[in-house]
Design an enzyme around this catalytic site. Structure first.
Site, mmCIF file in Angstrom:
data_model
loop_
_atom_site.group_PDB
_atom_site.id
_atom_site.type_symbol
_atom_site.label_atom_id
_atom_site.label_comp_id
_atom_site.label_asym_id
_atom_site.label_seq_id
_atom_site.Cartn_x
_atom_site.Cartn_y
_atom_site.Cartn_z
ATOM 1 N N SER A 84 -8.147 17.583 10.666
ATOM 2 C CA SER A 84 -8.420 16.777 9.463
ATOM 3 C C SER A 84 -9.923 16.756 9.262
ATOM 4 C CB SER A 84 -7.920 15.351 9.705
ATOM 5 O OG SER A 84 -8.400 14.467 8.715
ATOM 6 N N TYR B 25 -6.658 7.630 14.828
ATOM 7 C CA TYR B 25 -6.522 8.903 14.095
ATOM 8 C C TYR B 25 -7.790 9.742 14.250
ATOM 9 C CZ TYR B 25 -5.254 11.935 10.092
ATOM 10 O OH TYR B 25 -4.945 13.003 9.283
#
Ligand code: NAD
Length: 257
Positions: free
Chosen positions: A139, A152
């Protein structure tokens, strides 16, 4: 040459499903995985549309033994797994002081540890066949932080470290390993964030997209899943042996700032 086989985690929704469609179009055998209740049907529909062989596994990334079983069943059915795409992922948004311990553990397991366990299970067969392609869907949050996304961001930064080590260990065996770092992609995972952010900013969902969600994109558009599919196909190609150990952003210019 016999069709190559790709195993894609979290491929019955969102980005993983888009990648699966790209590989099916390119005539790979597909090992689908994901927790969607209708996962079987989703997988069968893609395989039918593109006339490819497939398998579907509901293996839960929280459980290492289920991941191992998925690999064993995939090897049994296809004899070889040539491409591994570690894509499954979950999100939880909360300030650190309130972040539930179990959410931290689960996000680290699903977003990071599953990639390690699947890489571990496939390294030996890939070394034996002298070919392997491993793609980790990280990401932009593998490169940058945002507040309230501690687990995350930590997991995705970890994925980039794992990518580099895998690239070094795989290099002598024609195994490459790269990470893709998308900005925002319109999937169920992001739809949930749009709803939450619209509520907390008290603005409409159409306003929240450019002002909040895509705030960090210079290009105020979601990244199309088809682009991630095409890049994944290139990374999986024979020609990409020397393209290894990288983290490739597709983020509308977020990382240019
Ligand atoms: P999604 O929610 O549409 O799909 C996630 C998939 O992972 C689903 O198939 C789900 O069943 C599966 N999954 C979740 N928990 C699992 C578990 N315990 N075991 C097995 N499978 C599990 O989300 P998405 O947006 O397509 O995300 C896919 C990947 O892309 C994730 O790793 C995410 O972090 C990453 N990513 C997404 C975006 C975005 O904007 N959507 C941006 C950057 C990175």
């Amino acid at each position: 040459m016999a069709a190559r086989t790709v195993l894609i985690t979290g491929s019955t929704s969102g980005i993983g499903l888009g990648i699966a469609r790209a590989f099916a179009k390119a005539k790979y055998n597909i090992i689908f995985n994901g927790l969607e209740k209708n996962g079987h049907e989703i997988a069968a529909a893609v395989a039918k549309e593109f006339q490819v062989d497939h398998m579907y596994s509901p293996a839960n990334a929280l459980h290492t033994d289920q991941l191992r079983t998925m690999v064993d069943e995939g090897l049994k059915q296809f004899n070889h797994i040539d491409v591994l795409i570690n894509n499954c992922g979950v999100q939880h948004v909360s300030p650190i002081e309130n972040f539930p311990d179990q959410k931290w553990e689960d996000i680290l397991r699903v977003n990071l540890s599953s990639a390690f366990f699947l890489t571990k299970a496939l390294m030996k067969p890939m070394k034996t066949q002298q070919f392997g392609r491993i793609i980790n869907i990280a990401s932009a949050h593998g490169l940058f932080a945002s507040e309230y996304k501690s687990a995350y961001v930590a997991a995705k930064h970890g994925v980039l470290g794992l990518t580099k080590v895998t690239a070094l260990e795989g290099a002598p065996f024609n195994i490459n390993c790269n990470a893709i770092c998308p900005g925002y992609v319109r999937t169920p995972l992001v739809d949930a964030q749009i709803r939450d952010q619209a509520k907390s900013h008290d603005i409409s969902e159409s306003e929240v997209i450019p002002r909040v969600i895509l705030q960090k994109h210079a290009v105020k558009k979601f990244v199309p899943v088809e682009l991630i599919g095409r890049l994944s196909l290139l990374l999986a190609d024979e020609i990409s042996a020397t393209l290894t150990g990288t983290a490739i952003p597709i983020d509308g210019g977020w990382s240019a700032q």
